[in-house]
Structures are given as C-alpha cells and as structure tokens.
Write a protein that holds these residues in place. Structure first.
Motif, PDB file in Angstrom:
ATOM      1  N   GLN A 159       0.817  -1.217   0.000  1.00 37.60           N
ATOM      2  CA  GLN A 159       0.000   0.000   0.000  1.00 37.60           C
ATOM      3  C   GLN A 159       0.853   1.272   0.000  1.00 37.60           C
ATOM      4  O   GLN A 159       0.366   2.358  -0.337  1.00 37.60           O
ATOM      5  CB  GLN A 159      -0.938   0.011   1.201  1.00 37.60           C
ATOM      6  N   LYS A 160       2.122   1.139   0.375  1.00 36.44           N
ATOM      7  CA  LYS A 160       3.027   2.294   0.375  1.00 36.44           C
ATOM      8  C   LYS A 160       4.047   2.225  -0.762  1.00 36.44           C
ATOM      9  O   LYS A 160       5.032   2.966  -0.756  1.00 36.44           O
ATOM     10  CB  LYS A 160       3.761   2.382   1.715  1.00 36.44           C
ATOM     11  N   MET A 161       3.785   1.356  -1.739  1.00 35.19           N
ATOM     12  CA  MET A 161       4.747   1.185  -2.824  1.00 35.19           C
ATOM     13  C   MET A 161       4.946   2.473  -3.630  1.00 35.19           C
ATOM     14  O   MET A 161       6.067   2.808  -4.013  1.00 35.19           O
ATOM     15  CB  MET A 161       4.296   0.060  -3.752  1.00 35.19           C
ATOM     16  N   GLN A 162       3.870   3.204  -3.882  1.00 29.96           N
ATOM     17  CA  GLN A 162       4.004   4.455  -4.632  1.00 29.96           C
ATOM     18  C   GLN A 162       4.845   5.474  -3.866  1.00 29.96           C
ATOM     19  O   GLN A 162       5.690   6.166  -4.457  1.00 29.96           O
ATOM     20  CB  GLN A 162       2.628   5.030  -4.959  1.00 29.96           C
ATOM     21  N   ASP A 163       4.613   5.574  -2.557  1.00 23.81           N
ATOM     22  CA  ASP A 163       5.415   6.492  -1.742  1.00 23.81           C
ATOM     23  C   ASP A 163       6.883   6.073  -1.750  1.00 23.81           C
ATOM     24  O   ASP A 163       7.783   6.913  -1.848  1.00 23.81           O
ATOM     25  CB  ASP A 163       4.893   6.524  -0.310  1.00 23.81           C
ATOM     26  N   ALA A 164       7.123   4.760  -1.647  1.00 22.51           N
ATOM     27  CA  ALA A 164       8.497   4.255  -1.664  1.00 22.51           C
ATOM     28  C   ALA A 164       9.161   4.550  -3.005  1.00 22.51           C
ATOM     29  O   ALA A 164      10.332   4.962  -3.052  1.00 22.51           O
ATOM     30  CB  ALA A 164       8.506   2.753  -1.380  1.00 22.51           C
ATOM     31  N   THR A 165       8.421   4.382  -4.083  1.00 28.91           N
ATOM     32  CA  THR A 165       8.975   4.656  -5.412  1.00 28.91           C
ATOM     33  C   THR A 165       9.360   6.124  -5.552  1.00 28.91           C
ATOM     34  O   THR A 165      10.409   6.460  -6.123  1.00 28.91           O
ATOM     35  CB  THR A 165       7.965   4.271  -6.503  1.00 28.91           C
ATOM     36  N   ARG A 166       8.540   7.008  -5.014  1.00 33.14           N
ATOM     37  CA  ARG A 166       8.854   8.443  -5.070  1.00 33.14           C
ATOM     38  C   ARG A 166      10.150   8.743  -4.305  1.00 33.14           C
ATOM     39  O   ARG A 166      10.955   9.582  -4.727  1.00 33.14           O
ATOM     40  CB  ARG A 166       7.695   9.268  -4.526  1.00 33.14           C
ATOM     41  N   LEU A 167      10.337   8.066  -3.184  1.00 33.71           N
ATOM     42  CA  LEU A 167      11.567   8.257  -2.413  1.00 33.71           C
ATOM     43  C   LEU A 167      12.780   7.755  -3.199  1.00 33.71           C
ATOM     44  O   LEU A 167      13.833   8.410  -3.232  1.00 33.71           O
ATOM     45  CB  LEU A 167      11.471   7.542  -1.070  1.00 33.71           C
ATOM     46  N   PHE A 168      12.646   6.596  -3.844  1.00 33.54           N
ATOM     47  CA  PHE A 168      13.733   6.081  -4.678  1.00 33.54           C
ATOM     48  C   PHE A 168      14.032   7.044  -5.827  1.00 33.54           C
ATOM     49  O   PHE A 168      15.193   7.282  -6.167  1.00 33.54           O
ATOM     50  CB  PHE A 168      13.376   4.705  -5.246  1.00 33.54           C
ATOM     51  N   GLU A 169      12.986   7.594  -6.437  1.00 33.64           N
ATOM     52  CA  GLU A 169      13.179   8.532  -7.547  1.00 33.64           C
ATOM     53  C   GLU A 169      13.906   9.788  -7.086  1.00 33.64           C
ATOM     54  O   GLU A 169      14.785  10.306  -7.796  1.00 33.64           O
ATOM     55  CB  GLU A 169      11.823   8.884  -8.159  1.00 33.64           C
ATOM     56  N   LYS A 170      13.558  10.270  -5.909  1.00 32.11           N
ATOM     57  CA  LYS A 170      14.242  11.451  -5.382  1.00 32.11           C
ATOM     58  C   LYS A 170      15.702  11.136  -5.108  1.00 32.11           C
ATOM     59  O   LYS A 170      16.599  11.949  -5.396  1.00 32.11           O
ATOM     60  CB  LYS A 170      13.550  11.927  -4.105  1.00 32.11           C
ATOM     61  N   ALA A 171      15.972   9.947  -4.550  1.00 36.80           N
ATOM     62  CA  ALA A 171      17.355   9.537  -4.290  1.00 36.80           C
ATOM     63  C   ALA A 171      18.136   9.421  -5.596  1.00 36.80           C
ATOM     64  O   ALA A 171      19.280   9.873  -5.700  1.00 36.80           O
ATOM     65  CB  ALA A 171      17.378   8.213  -3.539  1.00 36.80           C
ATOM     66  N   ALA A 172      17.510   8.829  -6.597  1.00 34.78           N
ATOM     67  CA  ALA A 172      18.188   8.598  -7.871  1.00 34.78           C
ATOM     68  C   ALA A 172      18.499   9.897  -8.617  1.00 34.78           C
ATOM     69  O   ALA A 172      19.430   9.942  -9.420  1.00 34.78           O
ATOM     70  CB  ALA A 172      17.342   7.684  -8.748  1.00 34.78           C
TER      71      ALA A 172
END
Length: 257
Positions: free
Chosen positions: A222-235
């Motif tokens: 359920q938090k996969m989209q939030d996690a993906t946004r964090l990965f995108e910001k890191a990347a």
C-alpha cells in the motif's frame, strides 16, 4: 591485504584539504564528525571522499585515534556497495566492528565509535539473515550502540536512519508483537526516526533509500508508490562525494529492477 575493487567513478571527485574543509559541514551533516586537526586523519578522510576506500582504511588505521572512524567508514561503505565476495564482505564488517569496539574503550564519548560498531554489525546481520542475527544476540547490541550514538550526538542523522531501519526490519522479520516484546520495536517509532533523519539531513540519499525500504517493510504494497517516489528522489540527487555517488547509483539500479 587483497586489492579491493576500484571505485568506478574515481576521476569525478578530487577534493584537496582546502575544498574538503570548505565542504566538511555538508559532507558530514550525516554523522556530525568534527573536522580533523591531525593531518594524517585529514588525509584518510580525503582518500575516503575521493573514493580511494582501501587507501583510506589503511591510512585511518595508521593514523589511529579519530582516524579509526575514517577507516571504519571507508571499509563499511566499500563492503556495502562494492565488495562482491560475501565472505570478504562479512570479514570487513566484523573487522570494522572490532575496531569500533576498541575505539569505544579509548574514546567512550566518541559517538561514531558506537555508530560504526552498530552499522557494521547491522550489515553483517542482514547478510547472515536478520532472524539468525537476532537469535545470536546481535540485535540488542546494534540497538544499544545506536541509542548510545544518539545519546552522545542527538543530531546524528545516520544513527536515526539506522535505528529506524532496525525497528522496520525486526517488525518485518519477527512480527510487531514479538518485535515489541523482545526489542521494543514499534512501527510508529521507526517511521518517526526516518522522518527525523531527513529533517536532520535533507540531502541524505541513504535516508531516502532506507525510508523507502522501511515503508515497504512496515506498510507493505500500500506504500509502494510512496516508496517509489523516495527512490526517484534519491536517484535524481547530485552526489557530492564518492560515498554519496554509490548510494545514488544504488537507487538508480533499484528503480530499473
């Protein structure tokens, strides 16, 4: 000592003593390490920030004292991101943990002596499986050392990240009830620590990655989209030194999987 794998972007970072001093506060916002006054210790840090991790480890050990912190950070960053042999990676983590424990005896108020013991044991634990590590009593040692780090250095962002990840991994591996009863692991504390870490060091690529992993461990898909946004910001971050570059490349790789 076997020659370590080279940092693949070695020409991208060329700090000297002047530029490192100028950028020290930003580069060490993560760990609150004070600017070294000893030239030998400064040399170890120069090697670290420029991506010469093996040389930084050797130089830090030779310098002794605060140089041990540079040695431990260099060897742990190398082991975490670049070492491909599991046996060697485990050995590097355990060597760093032993050096940190010895440093604690000499410098009990040195927060990073406690932090690098916790970090090294934590990464070792992930390698052998968190469940097995908890059964061996490593979980309490990691948690105690991280809490001591924060007690000595309340603005230590990396310790907040690592302690947050500890709460998340314990809950993920052994469940919230047993995790709370055995180690005091709680989801709300873990999430609060992640957020605190990013407040202390908004530039932290590691915090973004670990927060993303922690959200998935604690909240599931359920938090996969939030996690993906964090990965995108890191990347998309702009790394200032070799260690940050490795974290950014890791985030980019995880997004491609």
């Amino acid at each position: 000592m076997t020659t370590w794998t080279s940092f693949p972007y070695i020409d991208d970072y060329v700090f000297d003593a002047t530029s490192l001093t100028k950028n020290w506060a930003r580069l060490h916002q993560c760990d609150c390490e004070p600017l070294p006054q000893d030239k030998a210790v400064m040399q170890a840090w120069l090697l670290f920030h420029n991506g010469h991790f093996q040389q930084a480890t050797l130089a830090g050990i030779a310098a002794g004292g605060d140089g041990i912190t540079a040695a431990n950070k260099a060897s742990c960053v190398y082991a975490n991101y670049l070492e491909t042999q599991e046996k060697t990676r485990f050995e590097l983590f355990m060597q760093a943990a032993a050096r940190a424990e010895a440093q604690q005896a000499e410098q009990p108020s040195n927060a990073n002596a406690w932090f690098w013991q916790a970090y090294a044991l934590g990464r070792y634990s992930q390698g052998i499986s968190v469940t097995k590590a908890l059964a061996q009593g490593l979980g309490k040692k990691v948690k105690d050392a991280l809490e001591q780090t924060i007690a000595l250095s309340p603005l230590h962002a990396d310790a907040h990240i690592a302690l947050a990840a500890f709460h998340a991994e314990v809950i993920d591996k052994i469940g919230p009830l047993i995790g709370r009863m055995t180690f005091g692991a709680k989801k709300d504390i873990g999430l609060m620590l992640f957020q605190r870490a990013l407040t202390l060091n908004p530039h932290s690529v590691v915090a973004l990655i670990e927060y993303a992993n922690g959200l998935i461990a604690l909240e599931g898909d359920q938090k996969m989209q939030d996690a993906t946004r964090l990965f995108e910001k890191a990347a998309s971050s702009h790394p200032m030194d070799a260690a940050e570059r490795l974290a950014v490349e890791l985030a980019r790789g995880q997004l491609q999987e």
